[in-house]
Write a protein that holds these residues in place. Structure first.
Motif, PDB file in Angstrom:
ATOM      1  N   ASP A 126       0.815  -1.127   0.176  1.00  0.00           N
ATOM      2  CA  ASP A 126      -0.084   0.228  -0.006  1.00  0.00           C
ATOM      3  C   ASP A 126       0.856   1.368   0.028  1.00  0.00           C
ATOM      4  O   ASP A 126       1.397   1.448   1.063  1.00  0.00           O
ATOM      5  CB  ASP A 126      -0.861  -0.212   1.137  1.00  0.00           C
ATOM      6  N   ALA A 127       0.897   1.944  -1.240  1.00  0.00           N
ATOM      7  CA  ALA A 127       1.743   3.131  -1.129  1.00  0.00           C
ATOM      8  C   ALA A 127       1.434   4.192  -0.435  1.00  0.00           C
ATOM      9  O   ALA A 127       2.323   5.187  -0.055  1.00  0.00           O
ATOM     10  CB  ALA A 127       1.879   3.587  -2.799  1.00  0.00           C
ATOM     11  N   ASP A 128       0.112   4.121   0.159  1.00  0.00           N
ATOM     12  CA  ASP A 128      -0.394   5.317   1.156  1.00  0.00           C
ATOM     13  C   ASP A 128       0.224   4.962   2.464  1.00  0.00           C
ATOM     14  O   ASP A 128      -0.141   5.833   3.379  1.00  0.00           O
ATOM     15  CB  ASP A 128      -1.775   5.464   1.020  1.00  0.00           C
ATOM     16  N   ASN A 129       0.643   3.649   2.648  1.00  0.00           N
ATOM     17  CA  ASN A 129       0.992   3.244   4.084  1.00  0.00           C
ATOM     18  C   ASN A 129       2.582   2.899   4.023  1.00  0.00           C
ATOM     19  O   ASN A 129       2.445   1.737   4.522  1.00  0.00           O
ATOM     20  CB  ASN A 129       0.084   2.522   4.832  1.00  0.00           C
ATOM     21  N   VAL A 130       3.469   3.730   3.853  1.00  0.00           N
ATOM     22  CA  VAL A 130       4.939   3.367   3.853  1.00  0.00           C
ATOM     23  C   VAL A 130       5.566   3.228   5.129  1.00  0.00           C
ATOM     24  O   VAL A 130       5.521   3.975   6.015  1.00  0.00           O
ATOM     25  CB  VAL A 130       5.678   4.170   2.681  1.00  0.00           C
ATOM     26  N   GLU A 131       6.088   1.951   5.597  1.00  0.00           N
ATOM     27  CA  GLU A 131       6.940   1.794   6.770  1.00  0.00           C
ATOM     28  C   GLU A 131       8.086   0.916   6.466  1.00  0.00           C
ATOM     29  O   GLU A 131       8.063   0.075   5.669  1.00  0.00           O
ATOM     30  CB  GLU A 131       5.664   1.217   7.725  1.00  0.00           C
ATOM     31  N   SER A 132       8.890   1.264   7.367  1.00  0.00           N
ATOM     32  CA  SER A 132      10.289   0.628   7.250  1.00  0.00           C
ATOM     33  C   SER A 132      10.026  -0.567   8.041  1.00  0.00           C
ATOM     34  O   SER A 132       9.095  -0.891   8.773  1.00  0.00           O
ATOM     35  CB  SER A 132      11.315   1.417   7.942  1.00  0.00           C
ATOM     36  N   ARG A 133      11.062  -1.820   7.749  1.00  0.00           N
ATOM     37  CA  ARG A 133      10.882  -2.884   8.640  1.00  0.00           C
ATOM     38  C   ARG A 133      11.208  -2.578  10.040  1.00  0.00           C
ATOM     39  O   ARG A 133      10.357  -3.298  10.841  1.00  0.00           O
ATOM     40  CB  ARG A 133      12.105  -3.935   8.303  1.00  0.00           C
ATOM     41  N   ASP A 134      11.726  -1.481  10.642  1.00  0.00           N
ATOM     42  CA  ASP A 134      11.902  -1.374  11.897  1.00  0.00           C
ATOM     43  C   ASP A 134      10.639  -0.767  12.542  1.00  0.00           C
ATOM     44  O   ASP A 134      10.289  -1.271  13.522  1.00  0.00           O
ATOM     45  CB  ASP A 134      13.043  -0.193  12.095  1.00  0.00           C
ATOM     46  N   GLN A 135       9.962   0.097  11.495  1.00  0.00           N
ATOM     47  CA  GLN A 135       8.429   0.700  12.168  1.00  0.00           C
ATOM     48  C   GLN A 135       7.530  -0.636  12.350  1.00  0.00           C
ATOM     49  O   GLN A 135       6.753  -0.684  13.090  1.00  0.00           O
ATOM     50  CB  GLN A 135       8.206   1.470  11.129  1.00  0.00           C
ATOM     51  N   LEU A 136       7.717  -1.704  11.096  1.00  0.00           N
ATOM     52  CA  LEU A 136       6.675  -2.659  11.279  1.00  0.00           C
ATOM     53  C   LEU A 136       6.919  -3.572  12.502  1.00  0.00           C
ATOM     54  O   LEU A 136       6.080  -4.052  13.072  1.00  0.00           O
ATOM     55  CB  LEU A 136       6.861  -3.539   9.910  1.00  0.00           C
ATOM     56  N   MET A 137       8.371  -3.754  12.792  1.00  0.00           N
ATOM     57  CA  MET A 137       8.634  -4.345  14.016  1.00  0.00           C
ATOM     58  C   MET A 137       7.930  -3.818  15.414  1.00  0.00           C
ATOM     59  O   MET A 137       7.578  -4.392  16.250  1.00  0.00           O
ATOM     60  CB  MET A 137      10.027  -4.591  14.176  1.00  0.00           C
TER      61      MET A 137
END
Length: 84
Positions: free
Chosen positions: A62-73
């Protein structure tokens, strides 16, 4: 970044039970992913399970909800803490 289900979804029901965060639910017309709960399976699996089981490949990032792997963790850790 969270995932999104596109209108190519055929409502086959295979993605919802695969989501470890219960981020997938049945919408009015197709299944939907709650970006507040989607961690792309970070913390649970190496790959997003919904993408693995989808027979029509209709679950892109989802290009409207960009998160890094660290943010996902970090999101995963918040979800787990809230469930404890």
């Amino acid at each position: 970044m969270a995932l999104i289900i596109t209108d190519e979804c055929i409502n086959c029901d295979v993605c919802e039970p695969e989501c470890p965060n219960s981020a997938i639910s049945e919408g009015e017309e197709i299944y939907e992913i709650d970006p507040a709960l989607c961690t792309e399976c970070v913390g649970h699996y190496d790959e997003p399970q919904c993408q693995q089981v989808c027979p029509v490949d209709c679950i892109p990032h989802d290009a409207d909800n960009v998160e890094s792997r660290d943010q996902l963790m970090e999101k995963y850790e918040r979800i787990m803490a809230a469930q404890a």
